[in-house]
Design an enzyme around this catalytic site. Sequence first.
Site, PDB file in Angstrom:
ATOM      1  N   TYR A 123       0.819  -1.210   0.000  1.00 13.67           N
ATOM      2  CA  TYR A 123       0.000   0.000   0.000  1.00 13.67           C
ATOM      3  C   TYR A 123       0.860   1.269   0.000  1.00 13.67           C
ATOM      4  O   TYR A 123       0.358   2.349  -0.326  1.00 13.67           O
ATOM      5  CB  TYR A 123      -0.914   0.053   1.224  1.00 13.67           C
ATOM      6  CG  TYR A 123      -1.976  -1.018   1.292  1.00 13.67           C
ATOM      7  CD1 TYR A 123      -2.201  -1.903   0.236  1.00 13.67           C
ATOM      8  CD2 TYR A 123      -2.764  -1.150   2.428  1.00 13.67           C
ATOM      9  CE1 TYR A 123      -3.167  -2.893   0.320  1.00 13.67           C
ATOM     10  CE2 TYR A 123      -3.743  -2.123   2.517  1.00 13.67           C
ATOM     11  CZ  TYR A 123      -3.935  -2.996   1.474  1.00 13.67           C
ATOM     12  OH  TYR A 123      -4.898  -3.972   1.581  1.00 13.67           O
ATOM     13  N   ILE A 135     -13.389  -4.524   7.183  1.00 11.17           N
ATOM     14  CA  ILE A 135     -12.455  -3.381   7.213  1.00 11.17           C
ATOM     15  C   ILE A 135     -12.767  -2.396   6.086  1.00 11.17           C
ATOM     16  O   ILE A 135     -11.991  -2.250   5.143  1.00 11.17           O
ATOM     17  CB  ILE A 135     -10.989  -3.849   7.149  1.00 11.17           C
ATOM     18  CG1 ILE A 135     -10.763  -4.865   6.008  1.00 11.17           C
ATOM     19  CG2 ILE A 135     -10.556  -4.469   8.480  1.00 11.17           C
ATOM     20  CD1 ILE A 135      -9.293  -5.127   5.722  1.00 11.17           C
ATOM     21  N   ARG A 195     -17.845   9.554   6.709  1.00 13.98           N
ATOM     22  CA  ARG A 195     -18.206   8.167   6.445  1.00 13.98           C
ATOM     23  C   ARG A 195     -17.587   7.220   7.471  1.00 13.98           C
ATOM     24  O   ARG A 195     -18.121   6.156   7.741  1.00 13.98           O
ATOM     25  CB  ARG A 195     -17.783   7.769   5.037  1.00 13.98           C
ATOM     26  CG  ARG A 195     -18.302   6.433   4.545  1.00 13.98           C
ATOM     27  CD  ARG A 195     -19.822   6.381   4.448  1.00 13.98           C
ATOM     28  NE  ARG A 195     -20.371   7.442   3.664  1.00 13.98           N
ATOM     29  CZ  ARG A 195     -20.387   7.485   2.330  1.00 13.98           C
ATOM     30  NH1 ARG A 195     -19.867   6.495   1.638  1.00 13.98           N
ATOM     31  NH2 ARG A 195     -20.934   8.499   1.690  1.00 13.98           N
TER      32      ARG A 195
END
Length: 279
Positions: free
Chosen positions: A51, A228, A236
């Site tokens: 990531y 997740i 949100r």
Amino acid sequence: MPHSIPDIRSGDVAMPVIGLGTWQLEDGSAQPLVERALELGYRHIDTAQIYGNEQDVGAALAATGVSRAEIFLTTKVWVEHFAHGDLQRSLDESLRKLRVPQVDLLLLHWPKPRPALAETMAALNDVRDRGLTRAIGLSNFPSGLMAKAQAASEAPIATNQVEYHPYLSQKTLIAKARAIGASITAWSPLAQGKVAGDPVLIEIGEAHGKTPGQVTLRWQVQQGVVTIPRTRNPARLAENFDIFDFALSDAEMARISALARPDGRLGDWLDKAFEWDVE
């Protein structure tokens, strides 16, 4: 005050049933979102070597007032580091970026035919035995391969993190995980936003005063699935977390499960050496 988050017993650890996924939160964007999530009461943060944001997650952990002992931290080993020795070195780098001496869960990100699974599982057990991770697990492993990984591991598999949402059945994988004492963790649990316009989820949500997304996340945790969701929107974050004050009926659960379809998979990067479960 933040909600108290239920845990799911997975292997030899207890995992908070909801966490913040950080896929695609790049260029520093993960840090403020992780910090805000922890303020709201999230205690499960998920990242990965590939990531490119472990350093940002680490900065958030260093900045937060939440004790490290309260946070369940997951990262994943990228496929280029599966060889014995490479895996250990890659985890040392991840821990440096995350600014922690230990993660709570270390996953193999995608299965690969080489090196041999036994070699990679031995390396994964080694870092657990050395206290660099509390638990080990998998990501994107079909059920048969998950069973082979458990057979090759002295330590229990805690979870298998896979794509899971109302449009993709994972019945076989969930059953296999339960059989070995593990859990399933859902990535892209909201089908990358597709649930928002679903008439069935809208109708069920209206009955409970909830959004389709909240209904979907509740459907997952009621199955004993860890979820997740990832969002770039701080508002949100609070919505996704607000799922512990209602429950779905058996009929509602069944209606949502019936939305699964053969073409429901959104992310398919599985090596051609392997095959997904049919359902």
